[in-house]
Enzyme design. Sequence first.
Site, short mmCIF file in Angstrom:
data_model
loop_
_atom_site.label_atom_id
_atom_site.label_comp_id
_atom_site.label_asym_id
_atom_site.label_seq_id
_atom_site.Cartn_x
_atom_site.Cartn_y
_atom_site.Cartn_z
N GLY A 116 0.83 -1.21 0.00
CA GLY A 116 0.00 0.00 0.00
C GLY A 116 0.86 1.25 0.00
O GLY A 116 2.08 1.18 -0.26
N ILE A 140 -6.94 -3.63 0.72
CA ILE A 140 -8.39 -3.84 0.64
C ILE A 140 -9.12 -2.50 0.73
O ILE A 140 -10.28 -2.40 0.38
CB ILE A 140 -8.93 -4.79 1.74
CG1 ILE A 140 -8.72 -4.20 3.13
CG2 ILE A 140 -8.37 -6.18 1.62
CD1 ILE A 140 -9.61 -4.85 4.20
N ASP A 141 -8.43 -1.46 1.22
CA ASP A 141 -9.10 -0.17 1.47
C ASP A 141 -9.44 0.58 0.19
O ASP A 141 -10.26 1.50 0.20
CB ASP A 141 -8.22 0.73 2.35
CG ASP A 141 -7.84 0.07 3.66
OD1 ASP A 141 -8.55 -0.86 4.09
OD2 ASP A 141 -6.83 0.49 4.27
O1 F6P Z 1 -5.12 -1.25 5.41
C1 F6P Z 1 -5.77 -2.47 5.51
C2 F6P Z 1 -6.40 -2.64 6.85
O2 F6P Z 1 -7.10 -3.88 6.85
C3 F6P Z 1 -7.30 -1.50 7.30
O3 F6P Z 1 -8.56 -1.52 6.69
C4 F6P Z 1 -7.31 -1.73 8.79
O4 F6P Z 1 -7.56 -0.53 9.51
C5 F6P Z 1 -5.92 -2.21 9.07
O5 F6P Z 1 -5.42 -2.73 7.87
C6 F6P Z 1 -5.84 -3.27 10.14
O6 F6P Z 1 -4.51 -3.54 10.36
P1 F6P Z 1 -4.00 -4.71 11.30
O7 F6P Z 1 -4.04 -5.97 10.48
O8 F6P Z 1 -2.62 -4.31 11.64
O9 F6P Z 1 -4.91 -4.80 12.46
#
Ligand code: F6P
Length: 360
Positions: A116, A140-141
Site C-alpha cells: 500500500g 483492501i481499502d
Molecule cells: O489497510 C488495511 C487494513 O485492513 C485496514 O482496513 C485496517 O484498519 C488495518 O489494515 C488493520 O490492520 P492490522 O491488520 O494491523 O490490524
Amino acid sequence: MNIGILNAGGDCPGLNAVIEGAVSAATARGWVVYGFYDGFEGLLSTPEDERWRILTPANCLNIRSQGGTILGTVNKGNFTVKSGVDGRMQIAQSVLDRSRETVERLALSALIVVGGDGSQTIGLELQQIGLPIVGVPKTIDNDLGSTDYTFGFWTAVSVVSSALDRLRTTAVSHQRMMIVEVMGRHAGWIALYGGIAGGADVILIPEIEFKLEEIVRKVELLKALGQREILLVVSEGAKIGGKLLTLDEETKGEVRLGGIASFLSTKLETITGIETRYCVLGHVQRGGSPIPFDRILGVRCGAKAIDLIDEGKFGETVALLRNEIISMPIADAVRSLHLVDGNSQLVEAAKEIGISFGDE
Ligand code: F6P
C-alpha cells in the site's frame, strides 16, 4: 537475470495471485525469482540467516486461489518509516545498507514491492539509494489514488455484502438494529460498496460528516413504515464529532481504528429504544480466498510488473486504469489518497434508493 519479490503491510486477498503471475511471467523469460519472507524484513537476510526462497511455477502453482500470502508479511518492523530530524520520513541508514548488501549479494536486477502507500513509500526510499524497484499497489481499502481498484477490495466488499445478508435474517427475526463496523481506514469505499450491495439503510463513512439526529430520524421513519430490521454500516474511520475512535493510543506504526460500532450501538439504542447489536467484521474481510476479479487483477499486476522490469522502468508502479494495466511513477502514485467524493454519482444514487448517510 535474478529478481526479487516481496509483499509488505497488511495481507490482502490476491497477493498470491500477484506472486504467481510474476513468477510465471519471469520464469518464461528464463529469470530466477527470489521471494522474500515477511515483507521488507526479508531484505535483512544474511548468509547465516537467509529469509527468502526461490519461487518457481511449480511451487506457486494455483496459489492464485489462496488467501493471505505464501511469503508472510509484517506491517511493523525495521522498515517502519520514522520522522527524521528535518521532518522527512526516513528509514535507519543501517537498515538501508543491509538491504543494499542483500540485493548485491544475490545479484538482483530488480525488486518488486507489493504494498500500500506506506510500503510504496519505503520502496521509493530504496529506489533512492539505487535499488531497482517496481511497485504493485495493494490494499483492501482501495484508497490509492493511482489505480481504479486495488486487488482485495472487491473480495472485502463481497464479505461485507454477504455478512449483511446473514445479519438481516437475524435482525428481522428479532426486530433489531444491527450496526456493522467495516475496515477501510480513512476511506469509506468498503462501507459504501458493501453497504449498497447488502442493502444497508444507513452508511456512515469518514468522508461524509453525519449527525446522530439524522440517523435517529431515518431509523424512526423506517420503523414507522413497518420495517422490522435496520442495517447500519459504519467505516472504522468515520468520526464522532470530528474525533476518530481508536483501539490504542500509542503504536509504532499507524494507530489502530475501531470502536465506533460499539459507541453507536449504545447511543442509538438509548435514544430510539430499539434493541441494537453490533458486529465488527474485522479481519474476516481480509482473510480467505480472493474472488475471481481479484485473482485476475492480481495475476495481471504480477505479469505487468515483469514487463516493467523488462523495459527497465524502475521507480514505476503498475496501476489499473479503465481495465487496462498501465504504469506510472511510484512518487505520483503515493501522492494522494483516493477518498469517496460525497457529491459523486455513486453517493447520489445510493441516496436516491433511500440510503441515508446521516447528513441530511
Ligand atoms: O489497510 C488495511 C487494513 O485492513 C485496514 O482496513 C485496517 O484498519 C488495518 O489494515 C488493520 O490492520 P492490522 O491488520 O494491523 O490490524
